[in-house]
Write a protein that holds these residues in place. Structure first.
Motif, PDB file in Angstrom:
ATOM      1  N   PRO A  79      93.355 -48.624 -49.432  1.00  0.00           N
ATOM      2  CA  PRO A  79      94.674 -47.996 -49.310  1.00  0.00           C
ATOM      3  C   PRO A  79      95.788 -48.992 -48.975  1.00  0.00           C
ATOM      4  CG  PRO A  79      93.268 -47.334 -47.483  1.00  0.00           C
ATOM      5  CD  PRO A  79      92.406 -48.078 -48.451  1.00  0.00           C
ATOM      6  N   ILE A  80      95.462 -50.037 -48.208  1.00  0.00           N
ATOM      7  CA  ILE A  80      96.497 -51.022 -47.887  1.00  0.00           C
ATOM      8  C   ILE A  80      96.906 -51.791 -49.134  1.00  0.00           C
ATOM      9  CG2 ILE A  80      97.000 -53.141 -46.603  1.00  0.00           C
ATOM     10  CD1 ILE A  80      95.217 -52.003 -44.335  1.00  0.00           C
ATOM     11  N   GLY A 111     103.583 -44.799 -46.938  1.00  0.00           N
ATOM     12  CA  GLY A 111     103.176 -45.317 -48.238  1.00  0.00           C
ATOM     13  C   GLY A 111     103.714 -46.695 -48.545  1.00  0.00           C
ATOM     14  N   LEU A 112     104.612 -47.221 -47.710  1.00  0.00           N
ATOM     15  CA  LEU A 112     105.124 -48.575 -47.913  1.00  0.00           C
ATOM     16  C   LEU A 112     104.492 -49.517 -46.898  1.00  0.00           C
ATOM     17  CD1 LEU A 112     108.968 -47.970 -48.406  1.00  0.00           C
ATOM     18  CD2 LEU A 112     107.204 -48.193 -50.165  1.00  0.00           C
ATOM     19  N   VAL A 113     104.145 -50.711 -47.355  1.00  0.00           N
ATOM     20  CA  VAL A 113     103.644 -51.759 -46.463  1.00  0.00           C
ATOM     21  C   VAL A 113     104.439 -53.016 -46.758  1.00  0.00           C
ATOM     22  CG1 VAL A 113     101.678 -53.230 -45.885  1.00  0.00           C
ATOM     23  CG2 VAL A 113     101.326 -50.795 -46.259  1.00  0.00           C
ATOM     24  N   VAL A 134      96.991 -56.991 -52.493  1.00  0.00           N
ATOM     25  CA  VAL A 134      95.711 -57.494 -51.993  1.00  0.00           C
ATOM     26  C   VAL A 134      95.666 -57.288 -50.489  1.00  0.00           C
ATOM     27  CG1 VAL A 134      94.337 -59.591 -51.612  1.00  0.00           C
ATOM     28  CG2 VAL A 134      95.398 -59.185 -53.843  1.00  0.00           C
ATOM     29  N   SER A 135      94.513 -56.901 -49.984  1.00  0.00           N
ATOM     30  CA  SER A 135      94.315 -56.723 -48.553  1.00  0.00           C
ATOM     31  C   SER A 135      92.901 -57.169 -48.186  1.00  0.00           C
ATOM     32  CB  SER A 135      94.507 -55.254 -48.177  1.00  0.00           C
ATOM     33  OG  SER A 135      94.233 -55.047 -46.809  1.00  0.00           O
ATOM     34  N   GLY A 136      92.787 -57.784 -47.028  1.00  0.00           N
ATOM     35  CA  GLY A 136      91.465 -58.154 -46.535  1.00  0.00           C
ATOM     36  C   GLY A 136      91.366 -59.556 -45.985  1.00  0.00           C
ATOM     37  N   ALA A 137      92.296 -60.424 -46.344  1.00  0.00           N
ATOM     38  CA  ALA A 137      92.276 -61.788 -45.820  1.00  0.00           C
ATOM     39  C   ALA A 137      92.768 -61.773 -44.376  1.00  0.00           C
ATOM     40  CB  ALA A 137      93.164 -62.688 -46.674  1.00  0.00           C
TER      41      ALA A 137
END
Length: 162
Positions: A79-80, A111-113, A134-137
Motif C-alpha cells: 500500500p505504501i 492516500g498521499l505519501v 517503491v517501499s521497503g528500503a
C-alpha cells in the motif's frame, strides 16, 4: 433589428475560439508489458543492494497497472508503494521533492505519501505517462533510486515511442 444582430455577432465572434478546441484528446498510456518491466527493474535494482521491496506502477490517472512484492518484503510495502506512485502522478513530481509539504494540510490527505520513493514516468521529458512507487528500503532515497532504475530500463523506448 439591432437587438437581433447582437446574438448573431456574439456567435460569430465566439465560434472560432470554440472550434480551436479539440473535441477528443488522445492520451498515451503505458502498456502492461512496459509497466511490468519498470516494476521488475525496480525490484532488480533493490535486490542488488540486498533489499526486498514492494513496487507499484500506476497509469497517468493513478490507476494501478502492476504491483509486485518481493519474496520477503513486508506486506505494508504494497500500500505504501501504491500511495507513493499515486502521489507522484497527482503532482507530476518525485515524492522526495514534497517532503516539506508532508506536514501541511495537503500532506495529510488520505492516500498521499510525500516521502521519497515515488517518481513520475515521463515520455519525451515532459509528457506524464504514469508513476512508480517503491517501499521497503531502510531509506526513502534508496526507494527512489530503485524506482528510477526501473524507469531507466524502458526510458529510451518510451522516448522513441513519442
Amino acid at each position: 433589428m439591432f437587438k437581433q444582430l447582437i446574438p448573431i455577432a456574439l456567435i460569430a465572434v465566439c465560434t472560432p475560439a470554440l472550434a480551436a478546441e479539440p473535441m477528443v484528446v488522445q492520451v498515451k498510456r503505458l502498456s502492461l508489458d512496459t509497466a511490468l518491466k519498470i516494476a521488475q527493474g525496480s525490484i532488480a535494482a533493490c535486490r542488488e543492494k540486498g533489499i526486498q521491496i514492494g513496487v507499484t506502477v500506476v497509469d497517468r490517472d493513478g490507476t494501478v497497472q502492476v504491483t509486485l512484492r518481493d519474496t520477503i518484503a513486508a506486506p505494508i510495502t504494497v500500500p505504501i508503494s501504491e500511495q507513493k506512485a499515486r502521489t507522484a502522478v497527482n503532482f507530476n513530481a518525485a515524492t522526495s521533492a514534497m517532503k516539506d509539504r508532508a506536514n501541511s494540510p495537503i500532506g495529510r490527505i488520505d492516500g498521499l505519501v510525500m516521502s521519497a520513493g515515488g517518481v513520475p514516468i515521463l515520455v519525451g521529458g515532459s509528457a506524464l505517462a504514469g508513476g512508480v512507487g517503491v517501499s521497503g528500503a531502510p531509506a526513502g532515497e534508496t526507494d527512489e533510486e530503485c524506482a528510477l532504475a526501473g524507469v531507466a530500463k524502458v526510458q529510451e523506448d518510451l522516448d522513441l515511442a513519442m
